[in-house]
Scaffold this motif. Structure first.
Motif, PDB file in Angstrom:
ATOM      1  N   SER A  50      54.427 -16.493 -23.719  1.00 29.41           N
ATOM      2  CA  SER A  50      53.792 -15.807 -24.853  1.00 29.41           C
ATOM      3  C   SER A  50      54.601 -15.958 -26.131  1.00 29.41           C
ATOM      4  O   SER A  50      54.053 -16.267 -27.199  1.00 29.41           O
ATOM      5  CB  SER A  50      53.608 -14.315 -24.549  1.00 29.41           C
ATOM      6  OG  SER A  50      52.702 -14.131 -23.497  1.00 29.41           O
ATOM      7  N   GLU A  51      55.895 -15.735 -26.035  1.00 29.03           N
ATOM      8  CA  GLU A  51      56.762 -15.842 -27.212  1.00 29.03           C
ATOM      9  C   GLU A  51      56.831 -17.283 -27.717  1.00 29.03           C
ATOM     10  O   GLU A  51      56.861 -17.521 -28.926  1.00 29.03           O
ATOM     11  CB  GLU A  51      58.157 -15.302 -26.912  1.00 29.03           C
ATOM     12  CG  GLU A  51      58.208 -13.815 -26.659  1.00 29.03           C
ATOM     13  CD  GLU A  51      57.797 -12.980 -27.864  1.00 29.03           C
ATOM     14  OE1 GLU A  51      58.204 -13.311 -29.006  1.00 29.03           O
ATOM     15  OE2 GLU A  51      57.066 -11.996 -27.681  1.00 29.03           O
ATOM     16  N   ASP A  84      55.848 -14.902 -18.140  1.00 32.27           N
ATOM     17  CA  ASP A  84      54.777 -14.562 -19.087  1.00 32.27           C
ATOM     18  C   ASP A  84      55.338 -14.284 -20.479  1.00 32.27           C
ATOM     19  O   ASP A  84      54.771 -14.719 -21.483  1.00 32.27           O
ATOM     20  CB  ASP A  84      53.982 -13.351 -18.605  1.00 32.27           C
ATOM     21  CG  ASP A  84      53.023 -13.700 -17.471  1.00 32.27           C
ATOM     22  OD1 ASP A  84      52.996 -14.862 -17.018  1.00 32.27           O
ATOM     23  OD2 ASP A  84      52.290 -12.785 -17.032  1.00 32.27           O
ATOM     24  N   ASP A  85      56.451 -13.552 -20.547  1.00 33.53           N
ATOM     25  CA  ASP A  85      57.055 -13.267 -21.852  1.00 33.53           C
ATOM     26  C   ASP A  85      57.545 -14.554 -22.520  1.00 33.53           C
ATOM     27  O   ASP A  85      57.338 -14.749 -23.726  1.00 33.53           O
ATOM     28  CB  ASP A  85      58.213 -12.278 -21.720  1.00 33.53           C
ATOM     29  CG  ASP A  85      57.745 -10.859 -21.457  1.00 33.53           C
ATOM     30  OD1 ASP A  85      56.549 -10.549 -21.680  1.00 33.53           O
ATOM     31  OD2 ASP A  85      58.577 -10.045 -21.013  1.00 33.53           O
ATOM     32  N   TRP A  88      64.113 -12.985 -18.840  1.00 30.09           N
ATOM     33  CA  TRP A  88      62.751 -12.737 -19.298  1.00 30.09           C
ATOM     34  C   TRP A  88      61.773 -13.090 -18.187  1.00 30.09           C
ATOM     35  O   TRP A  88      62.055 -13.938 -17.339  1.00 30.09           O
ATOM     36  CB  TRP A  88      62.406 -13.602 -20.504  1.00 30.09           C
ATOM     37  CG  TRP A  88      63.265 -13.399 -21.714  1.00 30.09           C
ATOM     38  CD1 TRP A  88      64.207 -12.425 -21.925  1.00 30.09           C
ATOM     39  CD2 TRP A  88      63.268 -14.215 -22.885  1.00 30.09           C
ATOM     40  NE1 TRP A  88      64.779 -12.590 -23.157  1.00 30.09           N
ATOM     41  CE2 TRP A  88      64.225 -13.677 -23.768  1.00 30.09           C
ATOM     42  CE3 TRP A  88      62.555 -15.338 -23.271  1.00 30.09           C
ATOM     43  CZ2 TRP A  88      64.486 -14.231 -25.025  1.00 30.09           C
ATOM     44  CZ3 TRP A  88      62.815 -15.892 -24.515  1.00 30.09           C
ATOM     45  CH2 TRP A  88      63.768 -15.341 -25.379  1.00 30.09           C
ATOM     46  N   THR A  89      60.592 -12.488 -18.230  1.00 25.17           N
ATOM     47  CA  THR A  89      59.538 -12.910 -17.316  1.00 25.17           C
ATOM     48  C   THR A  89      58.974 -14.236 -17.829  1.00 25.17           C
ATOM     49  O   THR A  89      59.081 -14.550 -19.029  1.00 25.17           O
ATOM     50  CB  THR A  89      58.390 -11.886 -17.234  1.00 25.17           C
ATOM     51  OG1 THR A  89      57.714 -11.840 -18.502  1.00 25.17           O
ATOM     52  CG2 THR A  89      58.903 -10.502 -16.833  1.00 25.17           C
TER      53      THR A  89
END
Length: 185
Positions: A172-173, A168-169, A165-166
């Motif tokens: 965010s998650e 940022d992801d 995953w990035t």
């Protein structure tokens, strides 16, 4: 034995009395449950939550033996080896050589430190909550190595990489996941 989340929390309380550690266990447990449901492991949500609750079982009393002592303690309580491996794996490359293998273990590895950092950002907000927290606020603080210095950015990034995953992801998650635990006091 595979403890229920309630049994896991009772066990956590046997070795932890500080509200910080107890709250952290509950938050990580709730975050892990959220990820189980999000990632298609809803039938294993209790297991994921239990692992989240127990992951720092030894930290308050045995910080120098973290992730090693908890294996011994969990075995003394007859806890299943799958939970022992999962909880210990969050110390990979830090205190133990037990590599996260299952997606659940990788999530735990990635979110343990991150929940602390996000929580630190949240308490600085007027709302003192993740309910109105956005990625950009966390990223701004994330870039400052002096902010929540105890939350290892290296571990968080390694965890995101393990998951594919990035960053940022992942952030965010995890903000969304933490909203599920926002009522934990």
């Amino acid at each position: 034995m595979i403890p229920t989340p309630a049994e896991a929390y009772a066990l956590l309380k046997e070795y932890n009395s500080g509200e910080f550690h107890l709250k952290h266990g509950r938050i990580v447990g709730t975050v892990m449950r959220w990820y189980a449901e999000k990632l298609g492991y809803a039938e294993e949500a209790d297991f994921w939550e239990t692992v989240g609750i127990l992951h720092d079982l030894d930290f308050e009393q045995f910080p120098e033996e973290h992730c090693r002592k908890e294996q011994e303690l969990l075995r003394q309580h007859g806890v299943d080896e799958s939970i022992i491996h999962a909880t210990a794996s969050h110390g990979y490359a830090l205190t133990v050589d037990i590599k996260p293998e299952h997606q659940m273990e990788k999530v735990l590895y990635a979110v343990d430190e991150l929940t602390g950092l996000i929580g630190a950002v949240a308490i600085m907000r007027p709302s003192k909550s993740v309910s109105d927290l956005e990625l950009k606020s966390v990223k701004k603080k994330y870039k400052n190595p002096g902010f929540a210095a105890g939350c290892s950015r290296e571990v968080i990034e390694r965890g995101a990489d393990m998951l594919g995953w990035t960053l940022d992801d992942l952030i965010s998650e995890t903000i969304l996941a933490m909203r599920a635990s926002d009522d934990i006091d």
